[in-house]
Scaffold this motif. Structure first.
Motif, PDB file in Angstrom:
ATOM      1  N   TYR A   1      39.377  40.534  34.072  1.00 15.31           N
ATOM      2  CA  TYR A   1      38.938  39.961  36.011  1.00 15.31           C
ATOM      3  C   TYR A   1      37.770  41.200  35.284  1.00 15.31           C
ATOM      4  O   TYR A   1      37.934  42.069  35.146  1.00 15.31           O
ATOM      5  CB  TYR A   1      39.866  40.826  36.943  1.00 15.31           C
TER       6      TYR A   1
ATOM      7  N   TYR B   1      42.324  44.817  44.127  1.00 16.38           N
ATOM      8  CA  TYR B   1      42.310  45.998  43.847  1.00 16.38           C
ATOM      9  C   TYR B   1      40.610  46.896  43.916  1.00 16.38           C
ATOM     10  O   TYR B   1      39.959  46.337  44.034  1.00 16.38           O
ATOM     11  CB  TYR B   1      42.670  46.284  42.412  1.00 16.38           C
TER      12      TYR B   1
ATOM     13  N   THR C   1      31.513  46.219  42.179  1.00 18.90           N
ATOM     14  CA  THR C   1      30.501  47.883  43.120  1.00 18.90           C
ATOM     15  C   THR C   1      30.310  47.073  44.555  1.00 18.90           C
ATOM     16  O   THR C   1      29.642  45.928  44.885  1.00 18.90           O
ATOM     17  CB  THR C   1      29.238  48.603  42.640  1.00 18.90           C
TER      18      THR C   1
ATOM     19  N   THR D   1      35.427  43.899  36.842  1.00 22.84           N
ATOM     20  CA  THR D   1      35.133  45.177  38.252  1.00 22.84           C
ATOM     21  C   THR D   1      33.527  44.353  38.798  1.00 22.84           C
ATOM     22  O   THR D   1      32.607  45.063  37.774  1.00 22.84           O
ATOM     23  CB  THR D   1      35.265  45.804  37.697  1.00 22.84           C
TER      24      THR D   1
ATOM     25  N   GLN E   1      35.084  50.631  44.156  1.00 18.68           N
ATOM     26  CA  GLN E   1      34.889  49.409  43.075  1.00 18.68           C
ATOM     27  C   GLN E   1      35.868  48.328  43.235  1.00 18.68           C
ATOM     28  O   GLN E   1      37.130  48.552  43.979  1.00 18.68           O
ATOM     29  CB  GLN E   1      34.878  50.724  41.818  1.00 18.68           C
TER      30      GLN E   1
ATOM     31  N   ALA F   1      38.177  44.921  42.077  1.00 20.35           N
ATOM     32  CA  ALA F   1      38.428  43.403  41.755  1.00 20.35           C
ATOM     33  C   ALA F   1      39.563  42.270  42.563  1.00 20.35           C
ATOM     34  O   ALA F   1      40.329  42.744  42.814  1.00 20.35           O
ATOM     35  CB  ALA F   1      39.293  43.559  39.982  1.00 20.35           C
TER      36      ALA F   1
ATOM     37  N   ASN G   1      39.567  51.486  36.602  1.00 19.05           N
ATOM     38  CA  ASN G   1      38.673  50.211  36.648  1.00 19.05           C
ATOM     39  C   ASN G   1      39.635  48.831  37.263  1.00 19.05           C
ATOM     40  O   ASN G   1      40.787  48.731  36.366  1.00 19.05           O
ATOM     41  CB  ASN G   1      38.184  49.741  34.817  1.00 19.05           C
ATOM     42  N   ALA G   2      39.255  48.941  38.391  1.00 19.76           N
ATOM     43  CA  ALA G   2      39.648  48.034  38.939  1.00 19.76           C
ATOM     44  C   ALA G   2      40.182  46.470  38.230  1.00 19.76           C
ATOM     45  O   ALA G   2      41.309  45.926  38.470  1.00 19.76           O
ATOM     46  CB  ALA G   2      39.082  47.446  39.743  1.00 19.76           C
ATOM     47  N   GLY G   3      38.997  45.926  37.337  1.00 15.87           N
ATOM     48  CA  GLY G   3      38.928  44.979  36.968  1.00 15.87           C
ATOM     49  C   GLY G   3      40.538  44.816  36.111  1.00 15.87           C
ATOM     50  O   GLY G   3      40.904  43.901  35.366  1.00 15.87           O
ATOM     51  N   ARG G   4      40.032  46.111  34.766  1.00 17.85           N
ATOM     52  CA  ARG G   4      41.231  46.134  34.484  1.00 17.85           C
ATOM     53  C   ARG G   4      41.519  46.181  34.675  1.00 17.85           C
ATOM     54  O   ARG G   4      43.227  45.770  33.671  1.00 17.85           O
ATOM     55  CB  ARG G   4      40.692  47.232  32.727  1.00 17.85           C
TER      56      ARG G   4
ATOM     57  N   LYS H   1      32.611  35.606  41.902  1.00 20.24           N
ATOM     58  CA  LYS H   1      33.370  37.468  42.569  1.00 20.24           C
ATOM     59  C   LYS H   1      34.850  37.119  42.663  1.00 20.24           C
ATOM     60  O   LYS H   1      34.785  38.324  42.889  1.00 20.24           O
ATOM     61  CB  LYS H   1      32.425  38.561  43.007  1.00 20.24           C
TER      62      LYS H   1
END
Length: 177
Positions: free
Chosen positions: A82, A30, A86, A84, A41, A43, A1-4, A69
């Motif tokens: 942050y 990312y 797509t 995520t 995907q 972030a 997961n890009a945000g995590r 975003k």
């Protein structure tokens, strides 16, 4: 997961920066490309928004126009999440990532090249192969500024998706110049 991932990176960087006296800010983007779902995907921590080149109907556009975003730079806040997002990543698409040093360049009369000019240049050159595209963009920006060197860091990275072929299931190959 890009945000995590960016959220975790922010916490670790924040812990380091609490011990540093000089202010420090880092931007990050990312990206995770999934060729099976035909999407990407991402972030964003205050980094310039990448541009998607469409090689079939030549054109260039930012992967998002939504400023919501774009999260804050890394290392500023203790707790930040942050999100995520797509975006599509179809056959023959190319995602171009870059640092702001590429377009925050001034002409001799003080006019900035700017992100819109960069997108316009990418739009005109959307059909060039990657090994020619990056040098052409750098050349155009240098001609605008009438300088051979950049004052800020410049990095360009591209991920291009080839046409689907049953016999060729290799992952996208990044190009870094």
């Amino acid at each position: 997961n890009a945000g995590r991932f960016l959220s975790s990176l922010n916490l670790r960087l924040r812990a380091i920066l609490e011990r540093v006296e000089e202010p420090f800010v880092a931007t990050a983007f990312y990206l995770i490309v999934d060729s099976s779902t035909k999407d990407a995907q991402f972030a964003n921590a205050a980094h310039p928004v990448p541009v998607r080149l469409n090689r079939i109907t030549p054109g260039a556009e930012p992967i998002t126009q939504d400023h919501a975003k774009i999260g804050p730079a890394l290392g500023i806040f203790d707790e930040i999440t942050y999100p995520t997002f797509t975006c599509p990543f179809e056959a023959k698409d190319c995602l171009v990532l870059f640092t702001d040093g590429l377009y925050e360049v001034d002409s001799p009369d003080g006019k900035e090249f700017g992100k819109n000019s960069l997108i316009s240049s990418l739009n005109r050159m959307a059909t060039l192969p990657m090994e020619k595209l990056f040098p052409a963009i750098v050349h155009e920006v240098c001609c605008f500024s009438t300088r051979e060197h950049f004052e800020d860091d410049v990095c360009m990275v591209a991920v291009e998706r080839r046409e689907e072929n049953e016999n060729d299931r290799k992952p996208p190959t990044p190009t870094v110049i």
